[in-house]
Design an enzyme around this catalytic site. Sequence first.
Site, short mmCIF file in Angstrom:
data_model
loop_
_atom_site.label_atom_id
_atom_site.label_comp_id
_atom_site.label_asym_id
_atom_site.label_seq_id
_atom_site.Cartn_x
_atom_site.Cartn_y
_atom_site.Cartn_z
N SER A 1 0.83 -1.19 0.00
CA SER A 1 0.00 0.00 0.00
C SER A 1 0.88 1.26 0.00
CB SER A 1 -0.96 -0.04 1.19
OG SER A 1 -1.94 0.97 1.08
N ASP B 1 0.22 -4.33 -4.01
CA ASP B 1 -0.95 -3.48 -4.22
C ASP B 1 -0.65 -2.03 -3.82
OD1 ASP B 1 -3.46 -3.69 -5.43
OD2 ASP B 1 -4.51 -3.50 -3.52
N HIS C 1 -7.48 -5.60 -0.80
CA HIS C 1 -6.22 -4.85 -0.71
C HIS C 1 -5.15 -5.67 0.03
CE1 HIS C 1 -3.79 -1.33 -1.05
NE2 HIS C 1 -3.88 -0.94 0.22
#
Length: 396
Positions: free
Chosen positions: A217, A245, A308
């Site tokens: 992230s 991600d 996610h």
Amino acid sequence: MSHLQVNFNTISLLFISLVVATHAQGGLFNLPDVGKSLKDIATGVSKDITSYIPTPQGIFESSKNLVAGYPFEAVSSAINTICSSALSSQTIRSRVTPDLRKIQFQLRTSCNKYSYPLLDANQIWQSPEFDSTKKVVILVTGWTTTVNNSDTIDVLAKAYNCRGDVNFVAVDIANFVATLYTWAALNTDEIGASLAKGIDLLTQVVPLENIHLIGHSLGAHIVGAAGRYFNYKTGKLVPRITGLDPAKPCFNEGHVLSGLLRGDAKFIDVIHSNPGVLGKREPMGDVDFYPGGLDPLPKGCLDVVCAHGRSWVYYAETVYPGNELNFMAKRCTSQTNLADNKCPGAESPMGYAVPHALRGNYFLEINSAAPFGKGANKEKLLSQANCGLCVEKTYK
């Protein structure tokens, strides 16, 4: 567009083409011939139509993304545009400035956690459990996570400690990313620059080729910045960055926050698990993997948070010895083409054992529950349930 729509559109186009062709040949319009052609086309479609009828699972997956996936993607895109515009206008300033003296490396072994100041990183190799002959994996997590309450860190530390050939290090930056998202995003560049200094100190005792940066992230953008600043400082590139991600909101190439960029390391591999919503959809690395395709929600996830987090779950599965080939992917243009066997070329592994020569976008099928890799051996994974854990105590 569905396969049925494609076929019916094709029939319409063929009919028009037949009419135009007969008109061009002196206006002759042989209805029996046209009728026969359409009958042949319809017969061919009817023979193939059963392969296009969706299964109940397929209907569920499609409706799930329509209800809980794509609407969030639209919202995320709007937020992303607004955030980038606001940052470009310089109307937003981070109210939480990183205190670099408080950022720490944390060495995670099976039984212990050792923390060292980022700006005094040379202390880390004085630890009795740091082995300078082993590789070093440095993990940076994302928004609102801390080094002592992160499933991401716990799961990946366990997997790497199971291998036993790596010093696994997490970066404790929670005070500077566990805040309003836009402020956290603004801090990524400065934290990355500081991390680059710590990496430079580590290279005094660990060969650069033995260092691997991983970020999930916002963490993916931090390790990207770290690789970039390390290059500015030393003229060298870290050998590998893995982006799990990478965060989408506020990060756009060419804007104030560009985030992880191709060229920040010698080799960058990216796993997209929530493309278009919390994670970036666009290719960002030398090789980009799309497990399950471009839908926002992969099989088994009903919300974007689950999606996610799948990127680091997939990656961790590949770290365990013997599971390096669990996720085999093909270079392709879409998940549909992959399912229709229209992707030529050999399969290559996603995750731990990815070949550094790979380039392009790779697609692969996944399972809806653990183990997620199609090539996984459940018995082997079950046998590794306690691998990497302390024999004296376990971490929650």
